[in-house]
Design an enzyme around this catalytic site. Structure first.
Site, PDB file in Angstrom:
ATOM      1  N   TYR A  97      23.241  -2.835   1.137  1.00 31.49           N
ATOM      2  CA  TYR A  97      21.494  -3.299   1.456  1.00 31.49           C
ATOM      3  C   TYR A  97      21.549  -4.778   1.198  1.00 31.49           C
ATOM      4  O   TYR A  97      22.310  -5.255   0.843  1.00 31.49           O
ATOM      5  CB  TYR A  97      20.271  -2.330   0.299  1.00 31.49           C
ATOM      6  CG  TYR A  97      20.058  -2.703  -0.908  1.00 31.49           C
ATOM      7  CD1 TYR A  97      19.243  -3.761  -0.751  1.00 31.49           C
ATOM      8  CD2 TYR A  97      21.328  -2.461  -1.680  1.00 31.49           C
ATOM      9  CE1 TYR A  97      18.931  -4.648  -2.370  1.00 31.49           C
ATOM     10  CE2 TYR A  97      21.011  -2.639  -3.270  1.00 31.49           C
ATOM     11  CZ  TYR A  97      20.320  -4.187  -3.235  1.00 31.49           C
ATOM     12  OH  TYR A  97      20.099  -4.259  -4.604  1.00 31.49           O
ATOM     13  N   ARG A 116      25.884 -11.169   4.641  1.00 29.29           N
ATOM     14  CA  ARG A 116      26.696 -10.459   3.285  1.00 29.29           C
ATOM     15  C   ARG A 116      26.432  -9.316   3.518  1.00 29.29           C
ATOM     16  O   ARG A 116      27.136  -8.292   2.954  1.00 29.29           O
ATOM     17  CB  ARG A 116      25.643 -10.949   2.276  1.00 29.29           C
ATOM     18  CG  ARG A 116      26.651  -9.994   0.964  1.00 29.29           C
ATOM     19  CD  ARG A 116      25.473 -10.870  -0.710  1.00 29.29           C
ATOM     20  NE  ARG A 116      24.190 -10.593  -0.016  1.00 29.29           N
ATOM     21  CZ  ARG A 116      23.630 -11.219  -1.381  1.00 29.29           C
ATOM     22  NH1 ARG A 116      24.194 -11.831  -2.379  1.00 29.29           N
ATOM     23  NH2 ARG A 116      22.244 -10.304  -1.096  1.00 29.29           N
ATOM     24  N   LYS A 216      26.783  -4.980  -1.996  1.00 30.39           N
ATOM     25  CA  LYS A 216      25.981  -5.411  -2.618  1.00 30.39           C
ATOM     26  C   LYS A 216      25.979  -3.879  -2.329  1.00 30.39           C
ATOM     27  O   LYS A 216      24.952  -3.577  -0.790  1.00 30.39           O
ATOM     28  CB  LYS A 216      24.982  -6.341  -1.929  1.00 30.39           C
ATOM     29  CG  LYS A 216      23.493  -6.227  -2.606  1.00 30.39           C
ATOM     30  CD  LYS A 216      22.514  -7.560  -2.379  1.00 30.39           C
ATOM     31  CE  LYS A 216      20.898  -7.423  -2.770  1.00 30.39           C
ATOM     32  NZ  LYS A 216      21.150  -7.562  -3.811  1.00 30.39           N
ATOM     33  N   GLU A 249      26.345 -11.005 -14.778  1.00 30.42           N
ATOM     34  CA  GLU A 249      24.404 -11.964 -14.338  1.00 30.42           C
ATOM     35  C   GLU A 249      23.364 -10.955 -14.885  1.00 30.42           C
ATOM     36  O   GLU A 249      23.339  -9.661 -15.755  1.00 30.42           O
ATOM     37  CB  GLU A 249      24.716 -11.350 -12.687  1.00 30.42           C
ATOM     38  CG  GLU A 249      24.837  -9.990 -12.042  1.00 30.42           C
ATOM     39  CD  GLU A 249      25.431 -10.056 -11.184  1.00 30.42           C
ATOM     40  OE1 GLU A 249      25.810 -10.365 -10.166  1.00 30.42           O
ATOM     41  OE2 GLU A 249      25.937  -8.450 -11.134  1.00 30.42           O
TER      42      GLU A 249
END
Length: 352
Positions: A97, A116, A216, A249
């Site tokens: 996603y 991406r 992702k 992160e």
């Protein structure tokens, strides 16, 4: 769309997605535009937006609903969306996603997000059911159908689709796509003028070799756990570490810090997602003559920093004012980058 839906020969329903989506934003202290400007979300009559006569099937209703979903071309309100319980995206997180936003009604950094998405899909061997213009066409249809006239948050999802009750990806007949459109979340102004609170969590982020950390995907359990830990102490974001103890992160963001006039951020090799906004900030810093380093960041490095901020598609550049008991103000280098970011927005916009 109130009853079970049959997809791929299997019956199953999953609803309430719109409600959960709003609860997630509100739990972070975020205000939706729909709450600020309720006049933008008036009732929809049977012959207006969402009429069954529209090209994309949908559900009207005459009540204010803030979230719109599109499942394989069928548009409806968030709480009425249904997918099969045998979709592998639901069962195993076998999906990819992207989150895109609009600014002034135009898409921000859409080509970068789409690239991406393609990368993530290629890495897991998933054929995307839509390409660039296809995604934009669906977004346009959703905005027209809903009547939303504010800037929006857009989630683009591609799942492996319906298959057997097993991990076998080859049992899935065809991929599915889902889009979710909602009013863009608005964070409290003080987060940008004074800094937000983030928390260093105990969550250890797994490392996937061969570029896997930059996928992702729908498998976000570690990020959920980090955010859960952060929320328990009133923080906006939870910061994770890798198996070597280095900072990676945030639950939904990348992290930067300033020390000795140098802008530093965890390197990709630490096992982080290459955030789109992270990349923009590094480009801006170079243009401003600010020295940057992508490095391994220890906990002691973070707490010794003179400035800290996080970045994401919905947060932009958000200063950090507190981690644990360590506090910061909004520093001069952070302010320069925030100003440069806003000044450069226009060149990253495109029509929907």
């Amino acid at each position: 769309m109130g009853g079970p839906s049959r997809i791929g020969g299997e019956v199953g329903t999953i609803g309430g997605g719109g409600v959960a989506f709003l609860q997630f934003f509100r739990a972070q202290g975020i205000v939706c535009f729909a709450q600020l400007y309720p006049a933008c979300f008036g009732g929809r009559g049977a012959g207006g937006h969402g009429s069954e006569q529209s090209v994309h099937a949908g559900v009207g209703g005459g009540r204010r609903v803030e979230i719109v979903v599109n499942i394989d071309g069928k548009i409806c309100w968030g709480e009425e969306g249904r997918i099969s319980v045998l979709d592998h995206g639901f069962l195993f997180g076998d999906s990819v996603y992207e989150v895109v936003r609009t600014r002034g009604g135009r898409l921000f950094c859409f080509p970068e997000h789409l690239e991406r998405l393609r990368y993530s899909a290629e890495k897991i061997g998933l054929r995307l059911p839509l390409e660039g213009e296809g995604w934009r066409r669906e977004i346009r249809a959703m905005l027209e159908w809903s009547g939303l006239e504010v800037d929006v948050y857009i989630r683009l999802i591609a799942t492996r689709g319906v298959g057997e009750l097993s991990l076998n990806p080859f049992s899935c007949v065809r991929p599915s796509y889902i889009l979710i459109v909602a009013p863009l979340p608005v964070y409290p102004r003080r987060y940008y003028t004074e800094g937000c609170r983030v928390e260093l969590t105990g969550v250890v982020q797994p490392f996937y070799g061969g570029g896997g950390s930059n996928i992702k995907s729908g498998n976000y359990l570690h990020h959920v756990l980090a955010l859960r830990e952060a929320k328990r102490v009133g923080a906006v974001e939870g910061i994770m570490r890798n198996v070597e103890g280095y900072i990676t992160e945030g639950s939904t963001s990348n992290i930067f810090f300033v020390r000795g006039g140098i802008l530093r951020t965890p390197a990709l090799r630490c096992g982080i997602l290459a955030g789109i906004t992270r990349g923009l900030v590094l480009e801006l810093a170079e243009g401003l003559g600010i020295a940057t380093e992508e490095v391994e960041v220890g906990v002691e490095d973070l707490f010794a920093a003179e400035e800290v901020f996080i970045t994401s598609t919905t947060k932009d550049i958000m200063p950090v004012g507190r981690i644990g008991e360590r506090r910061w103000g909004v520093g001069p280098l952070t302010r320069r980058l925030m100003e440069a970011f806003e000044a450069g927005v226009e060149r990253h916009l495109m029509e929907i």
